[in-house]
Design a protein around this motif. Structure first.
Motif, PDB file in Angstrom:
ATOM      1  N   ALA A 195       1.086  -1.880  -0.493  1.00  0.00           N
ATOM      2  CA  ALA A 195       0.044  -0.421  -0.066  1.00  0.00           C
ATOM      3  C   ALA A 195       0.962   1.649  -0.091  1.00  0.00           C
ATOM      4  CB  ALA A 195      -1.071   0.447   1.314  1.00  0.00           C
ATOM      5  N   GLN A 196       0.304   2.491  -0.300  1.00  0.00           N
ATOM      6  CA  GLN A 196       1.430   3.935  -0.108  1.00  0.00           C
ATOM      7  C   GLN A 196       1.014   4.320   0.395  1.00  0.00           C
ATOM      8  OE1 GLN A 196       0.712   6.028  -4.151  1.00  0.00           O
ATOM      9  NE2 GLN A 196       1.698   7.032  -3.225  1.00  0.00           N
ATOM     10  N   VAL A 197       2.029   4.431   1.043  1.00  0.00           N
ATOM     11  CA  VAL A 197       2.033   5.680   2.206  1.00  0.00           C
ATOM     12  C   VAL A 197       1.896   7.219   2.310  1.00  0.00           C
ATOM     13  CG1 VAL A 197       3.608   6.454   3.909  1.00  0.00           C
ATOM     14  CG2 VAL A 197       3.855   4.171   3.565  1.00  0.00           C
ATOM     15  N   ARG A 229       4.060  -2.527   4.036  1.00  0.00           N
ATOM     16  CA  ARG A 229       2.902  -3.637   3.913  1.00  0.00           C
ATOM     17  C   ARG A 229       2.539  -4.346   5.710  1.00  0.00           C
ATOM     18  NH1 ARG A 229       3.214  -7.895  -0.065  1.00  0.00           N
ATOM     19  NH2 ARG A 229       3.339  -7.118  -1.280  1.00  0.00           N
ATOM     20  N   ALA A 230       1.413  -4.562   5.542  1.00  0.00           N
ATOM     21  CA  ALA A 230       1.323  -4.787   7.570  1.00  0.00           C
ATOM     22  C   ALA A 230       1.042  -6.112   7.490  1.00  0.00           C
ATOM     23  CB  ALA A 230      -0.733  -4.153   6.974  1.00  0.00           C
ATOM     24  N   PHE A 282       8.881   1.010   3.023  1.00  0.00           N
ATOM     25  CA  PHE A 282       9.979   0.690   2.232  1.00  0.00           C
ATOM     26  C   PHE A 282      10.015   1.464   1.251  1.00  0.00           C
ATOM     27  CE2 PHE A 282       7.454  -3.691   2.610  1.00  0.00           C
ATOM     28  CZ  PHE A 282       8.336  -4.720   2.350  1.00  0.00           C
ATOM     29  N   VAL A 283      11.300   1.998   0.576  1.00  0.00           N
ATOM     30  CA  VAL A 283      11.694   3.385   0.071  1.00  0.00           C
ATOM     31  C   VAL A 283      11.512   2.368  -1.534  1.00  0.00           C
ATOM     32  CG1 VAL A 283      13.016   4.676   2.098  1.00  0.00           C
ATOM     33  CG2 VAL A 283      14.020   2.312  -0.198  1.00  0.00           C
ATOM     34  N   ARG A 299      18.347  -5.622  -4.798  1.00  0.00           N
ATOM     35  CA  ARG A 299      17.628  -5.691  -4.974  1.00  0.00           C
ATOM     36  C   ARG A 299      16.182  -4.823  -4.479  1.00  0.00           C
ATOM     37  NH1 ARG A 299      15.363 -12.009  -1.660  1.00  0.00           N
ATOM     38  NH2 ARG A 299      13.571 -10.063  -1.238  1.00  0.00           N
ATOM     39  N   TYR A 300      14.949  -4.355  -4.645  1.00  0.00           N
ATOM     40  CA  TYR A 300      14.100  -3.766  -4.669  1.00  0.00           C
ATOM     41  C   TYR A 300      12.925  -5.071  -5.207  1.00  0.00           C
ATOM     42  CZ  TYR A 300      13.324  -3.161  -9.583  1.00  0.00           C
ATOM     43  OH  TYR A 300      13.203  -3.003 -10.906  1.00  0.00           O
ATOM     44  N   PHE A 301      11.535  -4.013  -4.115  1.00  0.00           N
ATOM     45  CA  PHE A 301      10.163  -4.791  -4.728  1.00  0.00           C
ATOM     46  C   PHE A 301      10.004  -3.563  -5.549  1.00  0.00           C
ATOM     47  CE2 PHE A 301       6.045  -5.679  -3.597  1.00  0.00           C
ATOM     48  CZ  PHE A 301       5.411  -6.953  -3.490  1.00  0.00           C
ATOM     49  N   ASP A 302       8.602  -4.524  -6.408  1.00  0.00           N
ATOM     50  CA  ASP A 302       8.173  -3.830  -7.565  1.00  0.00           C
ATOM     51  C   ASP A 302       6.898  -4.071  -7.137  1.00  0.00           C
ATOM     52  OD1 ASP A 302       7.426  -2.809  -9.643  1.00  0.00           O
ATOM     53  OD2 ASP A 302       7.984  -4.609 -11.129  1.00  0.00           O
ATOM     54  N   GLU A 303       6.384  -2.688  -6.986  1.00  0.00           N
ATOM     55  CA  GLU A 303       5.057  -2.627  -6.739  1.00  0.00           C
ATOM     56  C   GLU A 303       3.950  -2.944  -7.660  1.00  0.00           C
ATOM     57  OE1 GLU A 303       6.412   1.689  -7.393  1.00  0.00           O
ATOM     58  OE2 GLU A 303       7.236  -0.001  -5.439  1.00  0.00           O
TER      59      GLU A 303
END
Ligand SMILES: [Zn+2]
Length: 95
Positions: A15-17, A47-48, A58-59, A82-86
Motif C-alpha cells: 500500500a502507498q504510505v 505492508r501490514a 519500503f522506500v 534487490r527492490y520490491f516492484d509495486e
C-alpha cells in the motif's frame, strides 16, 4: 517475507504510505560532513502483517538507488541489490 515481530508470513498487499498533510516516515542518517545535508529517504510504501499488525515500510526504487550512494562512513553501503516492484508485487534482483 516474514514478520520480524511474530514470524508470520501473511502480509497485506503493498500500500502507498499517505499521511494527508502530516509528515511521512523518513530514514534520516547523520550528516556525512559538517557542511553537508543529512541524507534523508522517504518511506513510500508499506505492508501490514495480517496476524500482529506490524507495518513494514519500503522506500521507492529511485530512493533505493539514491540510498546506495550514501557515503561508506555512514555504514549503509552493505545494501541489497534487490527492490520490491509495486507494479508486479514481486522482488526484483539487480545485477
Ligand atoms: Zn506479525
Amino acid at each position: 517475507m516474514r514478520c520480524n515481530i511474530c514470524d508470520s508470513d501473511r502480509f497485506s498487499p503493498l500500500a502507498q504510505v499517505s499521511y494527508h498533510g502530516h509528515v511521512s516516515p523518513r530514514l534520516e542518517f547523520r550528516k556525512p560532513g559538517r557542511f553537508q545535508n543529512r541524507p534523508t529517504f522517504a518511506a513510500a510504501f508499506a505492508r501490514a502483517c495480517l496476524d500482529c499488525g506490524a507495518i513494514v515500510y519500503f522506500v521507492s526504487q529511485p530512493e533505493l538507488l539514491r540510498l546506495a550512494e550514501v557515503p561508506d562512513e555512514l555504514g549503509v553501503t552493505n545494501y541489497s541489490r534487490r527492490y520490491f516492484d509495486e507494479e508486479t508485487d514481486a522482488w526484483i534482483e539487480e545485477e
